[in-house]
Design a protein around this motif. Structure first.
Motif, PDB file in Angstrom:
ATOM      1  N   VAL A  29      -2.397   5.687 -27.086  1.00  0.00           N
ATOM      2  CA  VAL A  29      -3.005   6.730 -27.915  1.00  0.00           C
ATOM      3  C   VAL A  29      -3.299   7.995 -27.111  1.00  0.00           C
ATOM      4  O   VAL A  29      -4.159   8.793 -27.496  1.00  0.00           O
ATOM      5  N   GLN A  30      -2.585   8.194 -26.004  1.00  0.00           N
ATOM      6  CA  GLN A  30      -2.720   9.445 -25.271  1.00  0.00           C
ATOM      7  C   GLN A  30      -2.261  10.606 -26.157  1.00  0.00           C
ATOM      8  O   GLN A  30      -1.281  10.494 -26.898  1.00  0.00           O
TER       9      GLN A  30
ATOM     10  N   GLN B 196      -2.479   4.727 -34.808  1.00  0.00           N
ATOM     11  CA  GLN B 196      -3.004   3.904 -33.725  1.00  0.00           C
ATOM     12  C   GLN B 196      -3.028   2.436 -34.132  1.00  0.00           C
ATOM     13  O   GLN B 196      -3.375   2.083 -35.252  1.00  0.00           O
TER      14      GLN B 196
ATOM     15  N   ARG C 243      -5.867   2.263 -24.776  1.00  0.00           N
ATOM     16  CA  ARG C 243      -7.123   3.003 -24.885  1.00  0.00           C
ATOM     17  C   ARG C 243      -7.645   3.385 -23.501  1.00  0.00           C
ATOM     18  O   ARG C 243      -8.166   4.490 -23.307  1.00  0.00           O
TER      19      ARG C 243
ATOM     20  N   ALA D  51     -13.019   0.396 -19.762  1.00  0.00           N
ATOM     21  CA  ALA D  51     -12.341   0.741 -21.016  1.00  0.00           C
ATOM     22  C   ALA D  51     -11.435  -0.383 -21.490  1.00  0.00           C
ATOM     23  O   ALA D  51     -11.353  -0.665 -22.694  1.00  0.00           O
ATOM     24  N   CYS D  52     -10.753  -1.031 -20.570  1.00  0.00           N
ATOM     25  CA  CYS D  52      -9.845  -2.114 -20.956  1.00  0.00           C
ATOM     26  C   CYS D  52     -10.631  -3.317 -21.489  1.00  0.00           C
ATOM     27  O   CYS D  52     -10.279  -3.891 -22.522  1.00  0.00           O
TER      28      CYS D  52
ATOM     29  N   GLY E  82     -11.913  -2.562 -24.923  1.00  0.00           N
ATOM     30  CA  GLY E  82     -10.869  -2.672 -25.939  1.00  0.00           C
ATOM     31  C   GLY E  82     -10.602  -4.110 -26.332  1.00  0.00           C
ATOM     32  O   GLY E  82     -10.393  -4.426 -27.511  1.00  0.00           O
TER      33      GLY E  82
END
Length: 332
Positions: A86-87, A104, A156, A252-253, A256
């Protein structure tokens, strides 16, 4: 009644199943599936396809290459990209290559229907072929389901890093395997490109699911990454950079993954593990903790820089059963 032809292209069985479930139930559509870009191009060359739902991160031939090939060969097909990457640059690139929309993963059924409607791709309602297509879906394995969960989380995390650094992060297809400690050693050794590694280790636990996350840099690339992050501080030390980078990527990972499997992970403070150590030293120091491990390997690269680093998520053996229960609703 007009029946549309739809091609769903994704290397994940679970992702394809999720997309079929998300399609409007009253859309009279004939569905074909492809597990990578090469298969998709074979279908597209055989005959006209009205609409394609296209993943980006795939082996053999990725989504960018499919869009490029469509344009080069003059094949008419309306493409909606559905991706875990989702960059913002990913979105801009696929739109420049001719995609009509970018959604997404995992896509919400209402948003997919709205997107199809906005693009005038929904024929009149009343078809039953979608229900028939759904019946063709095989059961989803744990590894395929968890790989897709990791794929979404990985994207993400990359988007966050891309925003922070102003770069484009190249994403791989994540590897998910169950290893004995000896096999884990061989897998780590296979990833090693130099003699020395520097790793940051961070433990995590939530609802009985526990493990270690390792962000591994080859020593030759640590200084390059530190220079890239000098925009935040002129005297940014390499070890400080590694700890900050691990906080961004690992956090962040894991967030997610946690969101998708409905857990909340608590994380320990990141620590530098085996600075300038060889892979043998890393595994020797941690062998008592790792034993039999569910291992996730994500190899990130930063476009335009000679910077590569590996994120490893090592889940305990006991976590596999708990994760399986969490993923049951996705697998069935």
């Amino acid at each position: 009644m007009t029946v549309s032809s739809l091609l769903v292209c994704d290397d994940s069985n679970m992702a394809r199943k999720q997309l079929l479930r998300a399609l409007p139930t009253d859309w009279p559509v004939s569905v074909e599936q492809a597990s990578d870009g090469r298969e998709a191009m074979e279908v597209l060359r055989r005959g006209p396809v009205d609409v394609m739902l296209l993943d980006l991160t795939m082996p053999e031939m990725d989504g960018y290459q499919v869009l490029t090939a469509l344009r080069a060969e003059g094949l008419a097909c309306k493409v909606i990209v559905v991706s875990g990457d989702v960059q913002e640059q990913a979105r801009e690139r696929v739109m420049a290559l001719g995609a009509l929309a970018f959604l997404q993963k995992p896509v919400e059924p209402a948003l997919l229907k709205q997107t199809l409607g906005n693009l005038s791709l929904l024929a009149s309602a009343g078809g039953s072929e979608l229900a028939q297509a759904r019946q063709l879906d095989a059961s989803i394995s744990f590894f395929d389901a968890f790989r897709e969960v990791v794929n979404v989380a990985m994207g993400r995390a990359a988007a966050l890093l891309a925003r922070v650094l102003g770069v484009f992060v190249q994403l791989p297809v994540p590897n998910v395997n169950l290893f004995e400690v000896g096999e884990l050693h061989m897998a780590l050794a296979d990833a090693q490109r130099g003699n020395g590694l520097t790793a940051v280790c961070q433990g995590f636990i939530g609802d009985g699911i526990a493990g270690e996350a390792l962000l591994i840099f080859h020593d030759s690339e640590v200084d390059d990454m530190a220079r890239l992050m000098h925009g935040f501080s002129a005297d940014y030390a390499p070890m400080e950079m590694l700890l900050d980078l691990s906080a961004v990527l690992i956090g962040a990972c894991l967030a997610g993954i946690a969101e998708q499997v409905d857990v909340h992970f608590s994380q320990s403070h990141p620590t530098v593990l085996g600075q300038h150590a060889s892979i043998d030293e890393l595994t020797r120091l941690n062998q008592p903790r790792w034993k039999r491990t569910l291992a996730v390997e994500i190899s990130y690269s930063i476009e335009g820089h000679h910077i590569h680093f590996d994120l490893l998520l090592l889940f305990t053996e006991d976590s596999v059963e708990l994760l399986t229960h969490k993923l049951d609703y996705l697998m069935n």
